[in-house]
Write a protein that holds these residues in place. Structure first.
Motif, PDB file in Angstrom:
ATOM      1  N   ARG A   4       0.817  -1.202   0.000  1.00 41.48           N
ATOM      2  CA  ARG A   4       0.000   0.000   0.000  1.00 41.48           C
ATOM      3  C   ARG A   4       0.859   1.264   0.000  1.00 41.48           C
ATOM      4  O   ARG A   4       1.210   1.801   1.025  1.00 41.48           O
ATOM      5  N   LYS A   5       1.190   1.695  -1.220  1.00 41.12           N
ATOM      6  CA  LYS A   5       1.939   2.923  -1.439  1.00 41.12           C
ATOM      7  C   LYS A   5       3.349   2.829  -0.837  1.00 41.12           C
ATOM      8  O   LYS A   5       3.842   3.778  -0.225  1.00 41.12           O
ATOM      9  N   ASN A  40      -2.800  -1.135  -4.882  1.00 43.11           N
ATOM     10  CA  ASN A  40      -2.772  -0.324  -3.665  1.00 43.11           C
ATOM     11  C   ASN A  40      -4.158  -0.033  -3.126  1.00 43.11           C
ATOM     12  O   ASN A  40      -4.300   0.714  -2.159  1.00 43.11           O
ATOM     13  N   GLU A 180      -2.800   1.632   5.988  1.00 47.79           N
ATOM     14  CA  GLU A 180      -1.458   1.589   5.424  1.00 47.79           C
ATOM     15  C   GLU A 180      -0.643   0.429   5.979  1.00 47.79           C
ATOM     16  O   GLU A 180       0.321  -0.017   5.355  1.00 47.79           O
ATOM     17  N   THR A 302      -7.368  -4.786  -2.227  1.00 44.43           N
ATOM     18  CA  THR A 302      -6.412  -5.134  -3.268  1.00 44.43           C
ATOM     19  C   THR A 302      -7.113  -6.063  -4.250  1.00 44.43           C
ATOM     20  O   THR A 302      -8.285  -6.414  -4.042  1.00 44.43           O
TER      21      THR A 302
END
Length: 385
Positions: A4-5, A40, A180, A302
């Motif tokens: 995630r990023k 993401n 996150e 996702t």
């Protein structure tokens, strides 16, 4: 692994999670395939031709929260500047109408002391709205209009401050910030588990604070056609998750493998290893739960397209017992290993009598083939003699 990023930097791990897993050379990925949900978690959907743009202004607060930080800061800065300039102009007009800027002596009482130009009126507007009060300029009881403007400006300033503080709090405490640290394996796998063909992914939480009432949902997004001939470009089909407690709730303390048994009710029932790579499908995973520390519901998403689903692989263990406690090795989070798995679909497995029957028939066929080959070799040798 989906981080995630860039949640887990590459230099943090000795090896990138699940990056060493190579797909079979028999199957080639389709370049440029569109996906409904990105890795993401962002939805890959563009909204066009929206005619009623005014609907976003009906909910200004949510619109401000959804904006980027730069746009939000610019909007609030311009709001303060415009309000200061507006009320500065009003204070200057009041002083001009009352004659405060004319130099008079004696017993003349101005509406606001210390205002001699627009600059001084602008400074007084700032002092009133942010309640600085330097003392050089102040309002008197000479003008009723000045008292009314003072009240209105204080109310406007309080409203702007309240919206700004609420917006900043909501942007900093948004639920997606907690997401996150919720991670997914980069690849999904299909292999035999408990004598059943299963679709599996791995999820994990990097924080020690738990996600309360965590639930996992799986959906298959594919192009389908109804019996009437209607084409549904994004048909969303829920798929069942095999959970011993009978629900989708999970106790997410350590990385878990989410398993879906491919049975007759599964949309993957008729797909074989070869068909999977040529089928335009996407499996969406949604993890939801309540953040223990804030009580806010969070969601992480996702997806896995056909090229990201490894047939005949399973995840390696990540949890081990060390010194009276359990340790999780996140270097192995997305690592997989090859296992013996039939390449046919689950439907053909059921028609063959199950995985045990299929292995038995496969062994008999294999032995018969070996015998035929040996017989042909013997006959050839005799002919040569």
């Amino acid at each position: 692994m989906l981080s995630r990023k860039g949640l887990i930097p590459e230099d943090y791990l000795p090896t990138r999670l699940a990056e060493g897993v190579l797909q079979p050379k028999l199957f080639k990925a389709k370049p440029g395939k569109a996906r409904f949900v990105a890795k993401n978690g962002t939805c890959n959907v563009a909204h066009t031709n929206i005619r009623e743009q005014g609907r976003f202004l009906l909910d200004v607060f949510t619109t401000l929260v959804d904006l980027k930080w730069l746009h939000t800061i610019i909007i609030f800065t311009m709001s303060f500047l415009c309000s200061w300039l507006l009320f500065g102009m009003i204070w200057w007009l009041i002083a001009f109408a009352h004659g405060d800027m004319d130099q008079r002596g004696g017993d003349f009482v101005p509406c606001v002391t210390g205002i001699h130009s627009f600059a001084s009126a602008f400074l007084f507007s700032i002092e009133v709205q942010v309640t600085i009060g330097f003392g050089g300029r102040m309002i008197t009881e000479e003008c009723v209009s000045a008292i009314i403007v003072l009240i209105v400006q204080n109310i406007v300033g309080l409203v702007i401050n309240a919206i700004m503080l609420g917006c900043i709090f909501m942007k900093t405490a948004q639920a997606n910030r907690r997401a996150e640290t919720l991670i997914f394996s980069k690849h999904a796998v299909i292999s035999v588990r408990n004598n059943k063909l299963c679709f599996m992914i791995r999820i994990g939480d990097l924080r020690k604070s738990m996600i309360i009432s965590a639930t996992v949902r799986l959906q298959v997004v594919r192009r389908s056609t109804t019996n009437e001939g209607e084409v549904v470009p994004l048909d969303q089909i829920d798929i069942h998750i095999d959970n011993p407690v009978g629900t989708n709730g999970v106790f997410l303390v350590s990385p878990l493998i989410i398993c879906h048994v491919i049975d007759k009710d599964s949309p993957l029932y008729e797909l074989s290893a070869f068909d999977l790579q040529h089928e335009d499908i996407e499996v969406i995973v949604v993890l939801e739960g309540v953040v223990e520390t804030t009580g806010i519901t969070t969601q992480a998403r996702t997806s896995y397209v056909s090229e990201e689903i490894l047939w005949g692989q399973r995840f390696v263990p990540t949890v081990s017992a060390e010194d009276g406690m359990y340790a999780v090795d996140y270097c192995k989070f997305g690592n997989t290993t090859k296992v013996s798995t039939p390449c046919c679909s689950a439907k053909k497995l059921d028609e063959a009598g199950g995985i045990a029957r299929f292995k038995l028939n496969e062994g008999v066929t294999l032995r018969a083939t070996v015998r035929r080959r040996r017989g042909s070799v013997v006959r050839r040798s005799r002919k040569e003699m």
